[in-house]
Design a protein around this motif. Structure first.
Motif, PDB file in Angstrom:
ATOM      1  N   LEU A  22       5.323  -5.463   5.611  1.00  0.00           N
ATOM      2  CA  LEU A  22       5.464  -4.432   5.585  1.00  0.00           C
ATOM      3  C   LEU A  22       4.860  -3.061   6.327  1.00  0.00           C
ATOM      4  N   VAL A  23       5.188  -3.145   7.723  1.00  0.00           N
ATOM      5  CA  VAL A  23       4.753  -2.073   8.677  1.00  0.00           C
ATOM      6  C   VAL A  23       5.216  -1.164   7.917  1.00  0.00           C
ATOM      7  N   THR A  24       4.607   0.177   7.418  1.00  0.00           N
ATOM      8  CA  THR A  24       4.684   1.222   7.521  1.00  0.00           C
ATOM      9  C   THR A  24       5.194   2.425   8.407  1.00  0.00           C
ATOM     10  N   PRO A  25       6.018   3.410   8.373  1.00  0.00           N
ATOM     11  CA  PRO A  25       6.617   4.195   9.734  1.00  0.00           C
ATOM     12  C   PRO A  25       5.487   4.563   9.896  1.00  0.00           C
ATOM     13  N   THR A  26       3.526   4.192   9.590  1.00  0.00           N
ATOM     14  CA  THR A  26       3.038   5.071  10.138  1.00  0.00           C
ATOM     15  C   THR A  26       1.828   4.278  10.586  1.00  0.00           C
ATOM     16  N   GLY A  27       2.250   2.637  11.014  1.00  0.00           N
ATOM     17  CA  GLY A  27       1.845   1.737  12.042  1.00  0.00           C
ATOM     18  C   GLY A  27       0.662   0.839  10.936  1.00  0.00           C
ATOM     19  N   ASN A  28       1.140   1.128   9.289  1.00  0.00           N
ATOM     20  CA  ASN A  28       0.132   0.910   8.588  1.00  0.00           C
ATOM     21  C   ASN A  28       0.750  -0.663   8.186  1.00  0.00           C
ATOM     22  N   VAL A  29      -0.533  -2.035   7.968  1.00  0.00           N
ATOM     23  CA  VAL A  29       0.618  -3.325   7.918  1.00  0.00           C
ATOM     24  C   VAL A  29       0.216  -3.732   6.342  1.00  0.00           C
ATOM     25  N   LEU A  30       0.698  -3.418   5.595  1.00  0.00           N
ATOM     26  CA  LEU A  30       1.069  -3.887   4.053  1.00  0.00           C
ATOM     27  C   LEU A  30       1.141  -5.717   3.815  1.00  0.00           C
ATOM     28  N   HIS A  31       0.482  -6.745   4.351  1.00  0.00           N
ATOM     29  CA  HIS A  31      -0.019  -7.461   3.068  1.00  0.00           C
ATOM     30  C   HIS A  31       0.533  -8.548   2.251  1.00  0.00           C
ATOM     31  N   ILE A  32       1.856  -8.444   2.189  1.00  0.00           N
ATOM     32  CA  ILE A  32       2.404  -8.534   1.017  1.00  0.00           C
ATOM     33  C   ILE A  32       2.282 -10.073   0.163  1.00  0.00           C
ATOM     34  N   ASN A  33       1.850 -10.548  -1.519  1.00  0.00           N
ATOM     35  CA  ASN A  33       1.498 -12.150  -1.608  1.00  0.00           C
ATOM     36  C   ASN A  33       1.075 -12.698  -0.128  1.00  0.00           C
ATOM     37  N   PHE A  34       2.071 -14.096  -0.320  1.00  0.00           N
ATOM     38  CA  PHE A  34       0.993 -15.005   0.753  1.00  0.00           C
ATOM     39  C   PHE A  34       2.597 -16.693   1.422  1.00  0.00           C
ATOM     40  N   GLY A  35       3.232 -15.882   1.960  1.00  0.00           N
ATOM     41  CA  GLY A  35       4.200 -16.617   2.609  1.00  0.00           C
ATOM     42  C   GLY A  35       3.698 -17.700   3.280  1.00  0.00           C
ATOM     43  N   ALA A  36       3.649 -17.817   4.783  1.00  0.00           N
ATOM     44  CA  ALA A  36       3.107 -18.494   5.257  1.00  0.00           C
ATOM     45  C   ALA A  36       2.454 -17.436   6.351  1.00  0.00           C
ATOM     46  N   SER A  37       1.170 -17.799   7.098  1.00  0.00           N
ATOM     47  CA  SER A  37       0.154 -17.108   8.341  1.00  0.00           C
ATOM     48  C   SER A  37       1.752 -17.093   9.717  1.00  0.00           C
ATOM     49  N   MET A  38       0.897 -16.295  10.186  1.00  0.00           N
ATOM     50  CA  MET A  38       1.724 -16.231  11.564  1.00  0.00           C
ATOM     51  C   MET A  38       1.782 -17.810  12.406  1.00  0.00           C
ATOM     52  N   GLU A  39       0.843 -18.170  12.384  1.00  0.00           N
ATOM     53  CA  GLU A  39       0.334 -19.827  13.181  1.00  0.00           C
ATOM     54  C   GLU A  39       1.660 -20.539  12.121  1.00  0.00           C
ATOM     55  N   ASP A  40       2.003 -20.706  10.989  1.00  0.00           N
ATOM     56  CA  ASP A  40       2.888 -21.370  10.374  1.00  0.00           C
ATOM     57  C   ASP A  40       4.018 -20.317  11.266  1.00  0.00           C
ATOM     58  N   VAL A  41       4.129 -19.815  11.348  1.00  0.00           N
ATOM     59  CA  VAL A  41       5.523 -18.871  11.593  1.00  0.00           C
ATOM     60  C   VAL A  41       6.122 -19.471  12.709  1.00  0.00           C
ATOM     61  N   LYS A  59      11.704   3.967  10.627  1.00  0.00           N
ATOM     62  CA  LYS A  59      11.678   3.231   9.376  1.00  0.00           C
ATOM     63  C   LYS A  59      10.354   2.152   9.169  1.00  0.00           C
ATOM     64  N   SER A  60       9.982   1.292   8.069  1.00  0.00           N
ATOM     65  CA  SER A  60       9.189   0.536   7.578  1.00  0.00           C
ATOM     66  C   SER A  60       9.932  -0.239   8.109  1.00  0.00           C
ATOM     67  N   VAL A  61       9.237  -1.474   8.691  1.00  0.00           N
ATOM     68  CA  VAL A  61      10.015  -2.981   8.819  1.00  0.00           C
ATOM     69  C   VAL A  61       9.178  -4.073   8.193  1.00  0.00           C
ATOM     70  N   PHE A  62       9.458  -4.928   7.667  1.00  0.00           N
ATOM     71  CA  PHE A  62       9.387  -5.495   6.947  1.00  0.00           C
ATOM     72  C   PHE A  62      10.105  -7.486   7.243  1.00  0.00           C
ATOM     73  N   TYR A  63       8.732  -7.894   7.427  1.00  0.00           N
ATOM     74  CA  TYR A  63       9.146  -9.242   8.183  1.00  0.00           C
ATOM     75  C   TYR A  63       8.491 -10.823   7.775  1.00  0.00           C
ATOM     76  N   HIS A  64       9.775 -10.915   7.356  1.00  0.00           N
ATOM     77  CA  HIS A  64       9.787 -12.986   7.069  1.00  0.00           C
ATOM     78  C   HIS A  64       9.669 -14.126   7.671  1.00  0.00           C
ATOM     79  N   ALA A  65       9.595 -14.747   7.056  1.00  0.00           N
ATOM     80  CA  ALA A  65       9.888 -15.928   7.332  1.00  0.00           C
ATOM     81  C   ALA A  65      10.920 -17.300   6.618  1.00  0.00           C
ATOM     82  N   GLY A  66      11.769 -16.054   5.958  1.00  0.00           N
ATOM     83  CA  GLY A  66      12.895 -16.647   4.615  1.00  0.00           C
ATOM     84  C   GLY A  66      11.953 -17.481   3.637  1.00  0.00           C
ATOM     85  N   CYS A  67      10.340 -17.673   3.143  1.00  0.00           N
ATOM     86  CA  CYS A  67       9.963 -18.506   2.345  1.00  0.00           C
ATOM     87  C   CYS A  67      10.468 -18.014   1.294  1.00  0.00           C
ATOM     88  N   PRO A  68      10.649 -18.969  -0.542  1.00  0.00           N
ATOM     89  CA  PRO A  68      10.441 -18.656  -1.787  1.00  0.00           C
ATOM     90  C   PRO A  68      10.013 -16.680  -1.482  1.00  0.00           C
TER      91      PRO A  68
END
Lengths: 77, 77
Positions: free
Chosen positions: A56-75, A3-12
């Motif tokens: 979004l991390v794809t099944p093959t392990g690529n990372v697609l950063h989509i738009n921009f909500g927050a940096s990992m430091e902010d998270v 599966k792909s994994v979609f990581y987010h932090a609840g921002c709009p």
């Protein structure tokens, strides 16, 4: 991982992207991880190469950063 | 519009994202537009809200900016 994994932090921006991703690839094909609900997944995301959310991390392990909500430091703050 | 449209400019980041998107949503569900081959589509993309490439415009008109290859200003240069 099949599966792909979609990581987010609840921002709009994240929620909007989540809806789009689910519509595009189907909810059965993506695991949604919300750092606000499960901060223990943050190291896993960083190890996968996630620099900002939403991402979004794809099944093959690529990372697609989509738009921009927050940096990992902010998270982590 | 019933298909998504993936706009890109041939940069390595774009090509990588193109492959990922095609794998994720299926090549029949996305039109690929390469500005290097068809610059006439640039105004259409800008009207859709594309600020940088690669970007995916969903069937509902949302714009997902994926990673960062080049700004639209760079594309027009």
């Amino acid at each position: 991982m099949s599966k792909s994994v979609f990581y987010h932090a609840g921002c709009p921006v994240c929620i909007s992207a989540e809806h789009d991703i689910i519509k595009l690839i189907g909810k059965d094909n993506v695991e949604i991880v919300h750092f606000g609900e499960d901060a223990s997944r943050i190291p896993e995301a960083e190890n996968a190469g996630v620099k900002s959310v939403p991402a979004l991390v794809t099944p093959t392990g690529n990372v697609l950063h989509i738009n921009f909500g927050a940096s990992m430091e902010d998270v982590k703050a």
